[in-house]
Design a protein around this motif. Sequence first.
Motif, mmCIF file in Angstrom:
data_model
loop_
_atom_site.group_PDB
_atom_site.id
_atom_site.type_symbol
_atom_site.label_atom_id
_atom_site.label_comp_id
_atom_site.label_asym_id
_atom_site.label_seq_id
_atom_site.Cartn_x
_atom_site.Cartn_y
_atom_site.Cartn_z
ATOM 1 N N ARG A 153 0.826 -1.233 0.087
ATOM 2 C CA ARG A 153 0.041 -0.055 -0.021
ATOM 3 C C ARG A 153 0.886 1.420 -0.056
ATOM 4 O O ARG A 153 0.573 2.245 -0.585
ATOM 5 N N VAL A 154 1.957 1.130 0.700
ATOM 6 C CA VAL A 154 2.909 2.497 1.052
ATOM 7 C C VAL A 154 3.413 2.567 -0.473
ATOM 8 O O VAL A 154 3.530 3.761 -0.985
ATOM 9 N N GLU A 155 3.804 1.462 -1.057
ATOM 10 C CA GLU A 155 4.613 1.590 -2.291
ATOM 11 C C GLU A 155 3.806 2.088 -3.327
ATOM 12 O O GLU A 155 4.357 2.913 -4.186
ATOM 13 N N ARG A 171 20.130 -8.758 0.913
ATOM 14 C CA ARG A 171 19.141 -8.095 0.140
ATOM 15 C C ARG A 171 17.660 -7.938 0.708
ATOM 16 O O ARG A 171 17.201 -6.911 0.659
ATOM 17 N N ALA A 172 17.367 -8.633 1.451
ATOM 18 C CA ALA A 172 16.094 -9.146 2.123
ATOM 19 C C ALA A 172 15.867 -7.881 3.307
ATOM 20 O O ALA A 172 15.064 -7.299 3.384
ATOM 21 N N ARG A 173 17.047 -8.046 4.018
ATOM 22 C CA ARG A 173 17.243 -7.116 5.126
ATOM 23 C C ARG A 173 17.208 -5.569 4.416
ATOM 24 O O ARG A 173 16.655 -4.439 5.264
ATOM 25 N N VAL A 174 17.853 -5.327 3.754
ATOM 26 C CA VAL A 174 17.926 -3.950 2.848
ATOM 27 C C VAL A 174 16.358 -3.711 2.459
ATOM 28 O O VAL A 174 15.888 -2.393 2.888
ATOM 29 N N LYS A 175 15.745 -4.417 2.035
ATOM 30 C CA LYS A 175 14.361 -4.283 1.467
ATOM 31 C C LYS A 175 13.613 -4.015 2.551
ATOM 32 O O LYS A 175 12.652 -2.963 2.623
ATOM 33 N N ARG A 176 13.362 -4.639 3.641
ATOM 34 C CA ARG A 176 12.633 -4.685 5.065
ATOM 35 C C ARG A 176 13.097 -3.199 5.654
ATOM 36 O O ARG A 176 12.181 -2.526 5.838
ATOM 37 N N LEU A 216 14.550 -0.465 4.238
ATOM 38 C CA LEU A 216 13.923 0.612 3.502
ATOM 39 C C LEU A 216 12.446 0.806 3.588
ATOM 40 O O LEU A 216 12.056 2.181 3.614
ATOM 41 N N LEU A 217 11.664 -0.154 3.351
ATOM 42 C CA LEU A 217 10.331 0.004 3.484
ATOM 43 C C LEU A 217 9.959 0.384 4.986
ATOM 44 O O LEU A 217 9.017 1.145 5.084
ATOM 45 N N ALA A 218 10.720 -0.214 6.129
ATOM 46 C CA ALA A 218 10.408 0.360 7.230
ATOM 47 C C ALA A 218 10.527 1.935 7.405
ATOM 48 O O ALA A 218 9.816 2.515 8.035
ATOM 49 N N ARG A 219 11.515 2.542 7.121
ATOM 50 C CA ARG A 219 12.040 3.746 6.929
ATOM 51 C C ARG A 219 10.951 4.634 6.205
ATOM 52 O O ARG A 219 10.391 5.544 6.540
ATOM 53 N N LEU A 278 7.821 3.620 5.688
ATOM 54 C CA LEU A 278 6.526 3.454 6.363
ATOM 55 C C LEU A 278 6.700 4.694 7.682
ATOM 56 O O LEU A 278 5.424 5.220 7.673
ATOM 57 N N ALA A 279 7.893 4.625 8.230
ATOM 58 C CA ALA A 279 7.938 5.385 9.305
ATOM 59 C C ALA A 279 7.743 6.924 9.024
ATOM 60 O O ALA A 279 7.140 7.714 9.412
ATOM 61 N N ALA A 280 8.289 7.411 7.676
ATOM 62 C CA ALA A 280 8.455 8.597 7.126
ATOM 63 C C ALA A 280 6.686 9.075 6.610
ATOM 64 O O ALA A 280 6.193 10.090 6.915
ATOM 65 N N GLU A 281 6.280 8.011 6.412
ATOM 66 C CA GLU A 281 4.890 8.264 5.741
ATOM 67 C C GLU A 281 3.788 8.311 7.128
ATOM 68 O O GLU A 281 2.974 9.083 7.019
ATOM 69 N N VAL A 282 4.189 7.560 8.037
ATOM 70 C CA VAL A 282 3.280 7.372 9.442
ATOM 71 C C VAL A 282 3.630 8.784 10.091
ATOM 72 O O VAL A 282 2.908 9.696 10.721
ATOM 73 N N GLY A 283 5.007 9.363 10.165
ATOM 74 C CA GLY A 283 5.446 10.379 10.966
ATOM 75 C C GLY A 283 5.153 11.604 10.295
ATOM 76 O O GLY A 283 4.470 12.498 10.521
#
Length: 190
Positions: free
Chosen positions: A95-97, A173-178, A180-183, A185-190
């Motif tokens: 949804r965020v993407e 790569r999975a960690r980077v993806k998670r 980046l998406l967490a950051r 999401l945080a920017a979207e919520v914040g």
Amino acid sequence: MTEQEMAECIRRAARGDQPACAQLYQRFHASVRRVAQGYAALGTAEVEDVVQETFVRAFRELPRLQHPRAFSGWLLTIARHHAYALSRGAKARERVEESMAREAEVTAPALPPSLTLERRVAVVRALIEELPEGPEKETARLFYLEGELSAREIAERLGLGKSAVTMRLERFRARVKRELLARLLAAEVG
């Protein structure tokens, strides 16, 4: 394997016996994978994360399992919980993407390719620096920051098999993806 042999294998695995752990993995990994594949929001890499994390958690908590007969159900419950948590995160990220893609189309002018590459390199460099010291950090550093070695050459340098290096790079790569998406999401919520 008889029920008695399975119970003994589980008891040995609970004591940290690696061959017993390998036997349990061989016997149950396909079932765990099927559980994870049942969550449509999960991609191939996330399904593999579920399989790996399920067994890591199960082997860590195995000494607490009181009844070896319950192992199969208990293991699949761990898989379902992890798959569900990942799928919820995957849906939120999707949804965020989508939202960010629509917003970027409307508001953001395109960056020059050289600047885009510089930003990506800076993000990857920062994420590698944030990793705890260890083999995964060293592998990611050699592959992404030095950038001149292939996975096979890194494996030779570190004294590993190529598949171990490939797995470390996939986890990174999975960690980077998670991350980046967490950051995002945080920017979207914040």
